[in-house]
Scaffold this motif. Sequence first.
Motif, PDB file in Angstrom:
ATOM      1  N   GLU A 179     -20.802   0.536  40.999  1.00 18.19           N
ATOM      2  CA  GLU A 179     -22.150   0.427  40.404  1.00 18.19           C
ATOM      3  C   GLU A 179     -22.556   1.764  39.764  1.00 18.19           C
ATOM      4  N   LEU A 180     -22.332   2.829  40.493  1.00 16.99           N
ATOM      5  CA  LEU A 180     -22.703   4.152  39.984  1.00 16.99           C
ATOM      6  C   LEU A 180     -21.781   4.578  38.842  1.00 16.99           C
ATOM      7  N   ALA A 181     -20.481   4.292  38.994  1.00 17.61           N
ATOM      8  CA  ALA A 181     -19.528   4.657  37.932  1.00 17.61           C
ATOM      9  C   ALA A 181     -19.886   3.932  36.636  1.00 17.61           C
ATOM     10  N   ASP A 182     -20.242   2.651  36.748  1.00 22.11           N
ATOM     11  CA  ASP A 182     -20.612   1.878  35.550  1.00 22.11           C
ATOM     12  C   ASP A 182     -21.875   2.449  34.904  1.00 22.11           C
ATOM     13  N   LEU A 183     -22.820   2.836  35.740  1.00 21.32           N
ATOM     14  CA  LEU A 183     -24.055   3.437  35.214  1.00 21.32           C
ATOM     15  C   LEU A 183     -23.736   4.710  34.429  1.00 21.32           C
ATOM     16  N   PHE A 184     -22.931   5.573  35.043  1.00 24.59           N
ATOM     17  CA  PHE A 184     -22.590   6.840  34.379  1.00 24.59           C
ATOM     18  C   PHE A 184     -21.836   6.601  33.067  1.00 24.59           C
ATOM     19  N   GLU A 185     -20.935   5.609  33.079  1.00 21.95           N
ATOM     20  CA  GLU A 185     -20.173   5.331  31.849  1.00 21.95           C
ATOM     21  C   GLU A 185     -21.095   4.902  30.715  1.00 21.95           C
ATOM     22  N   ALA A 186     -22.060   4.029  31.052  1.00 23.77           N
ATOM     23  CA  ALA A 186     -23.016   3.558  30.031  1.00 23.77           C
ATOM     24  C   ALA A 186     -23.863   4.724  29.522  1.00 23.77           C
ATOM     25  N   GLN A 187     -24.308   5.558  30.451  1.00 29.20           N
ATOM     26  CA  GLN A 187     -25.143   6.709  30.079  1.00 29.20           C
ATOM     27  C   GLN A 187     -24.356   7.659  29.178  1.00 29.20           C
ATOM     28  N   LEU A 188     -23.100   7.931  29.551  1.00 25.96           N
ATOM     29  CA  LEU A 188     -22.289   8.879  28.782  1.00 25.96           C
ATOM     30  C   LEU A 188     -22.063   8.380  27.350  1.00 25.96           C
ATOM     31  N   ALA A 189     -21.759   7.093  27.227  1.00 26.25           N
ATOM     32  CA  ALA A 189     -21.525   6.538  25.877  1.00 26.25           C
ATOM     33  C   ALA A 189     -22.768   6.729  25.009  1.00 26.25           C
ATOM     34  N   ASP A 190     -23.934   6.466  25.579  1.00 29.10           N
ATOM     35  CA  ASP A 190     -25.180   6.641  24.810  1.00 29.10           C
ATOM     36  C   ASP A 190     -25.394   8.101  24.440  1.00 29.10           C
TER      37      ASP A 190
END
Lengths: 252, 188
Positions: free
Chosen positions: A157-168
Amino acid sequence: MNTSNTNSIEATAFAAGPARDSRFDVKERWSECLNLPDTHPDRDLEFFHRQMNEEINGMENAARNLADFPDAEWSVRMSIARQTADEARHVLMFRRILERRGGWLGRYAVLNFQYRIITKIDNLVGRLAVQNRAFEAEGVDAVEPAIQKARDAGDSELADLFEAQLADEIGHVRFANEYIAQATKSNPMNVMRVGRALNQASEAFLSVMGQEAIDSVKYTTNEQGRLEAGFSPEEVRFAAADRNARKKHAGT
Amino acid sequence: MGLILREKAEHLATFRWLEVFLMETLARWVPTTPEMEVKVLMGRHIWDAAQHADALGKRTFELRAPMHYTLAPLPLHLSTMNELASVEDTTGRLQSVYDVILPGLAARYQQYLQNSDSLLDEPSFRVIEGILNDYARMRKESEEVRAELRETLVFDPERAERWSRQESAISDFVVQGSGATLAREASA
């Protein structure tokens, strides 16, 4: 730093803060916050709460860029409008994970230094240089290792959040890099505006965080992320060398 | 009577001005509204308004006007918009945008569709239908935020009704007669 220096920086490098409702306890210096150690069981909650408020600052800064510079080119205004919505979505992402894991709004003190530093700068090219090209690029460096750390811990859950944030964030840094390159090419005065904004922000940042907090940074330069974000290979090499030198100096 | 090509471009250029105005109003309000949930709502909708303005601005070019052609509305409508954008309190701001400006604009978009031809002007219809769908979502999201903050925000329904009556009483809002050869004049 003595009191007269502090007062002087307060006047020259900080604007008034943004509006916050009564749930938030706003502080002005890093040292006034709780700053739980890495080993503390609530350390992640404090991080989510802090990050949520930083995303609010990011949203407020982008919004102010739209409001304050109505004559900027439409293409960059579109990018800034998108950034505003992205940061708003990030606020919701961090609020959701904070609350799912037992935290709540207002549990920890917050800092609004990003908003106060950025909105003191009176030109768009300077603001984008500080907010997107400096603060958000630091985020690009910091988030990449956090993704792997969360994956290794089985926290998808946290890894997915960070990935989305990083892409943005890579997108935000990229449009700022493109805008700054074009603005400095078309008007050399913009080179000075960028330099002045970075100096002003650097002094202000130091006064908020203190050298100790700055020296405690553990991440390295995300070279691939920075290249995707529009930095040149030379700029990436310089950032990496500078980061390594500072870490060596600080002994971290 | 249906709109001629120049009038279509003028309407869309005025809608574009109103979408940019909405974007800038929300942008001013994001840092100055205390409640986090309301800030976030407005922050997300800034992007909606920007996309609407962008699509309308591209369509004006297809209608032989300049790219991103933008026209301020007639003075009475302009002053009403300025009044609605000068609200200081959070509940008033929510009412101004989601109970007055968006429904008012939706009615004006519907009026445009009634006065144009869905075949001859199909690309405009697609843009406007997309905007109307977005408005419905934006208003639904504002209702969700109001429900979340129902304990702290107290609304005055009479105020919104008064504003709505004021806004809907203005029929003409588009500056017309800017020239039959719009693109050539505007770029001269």
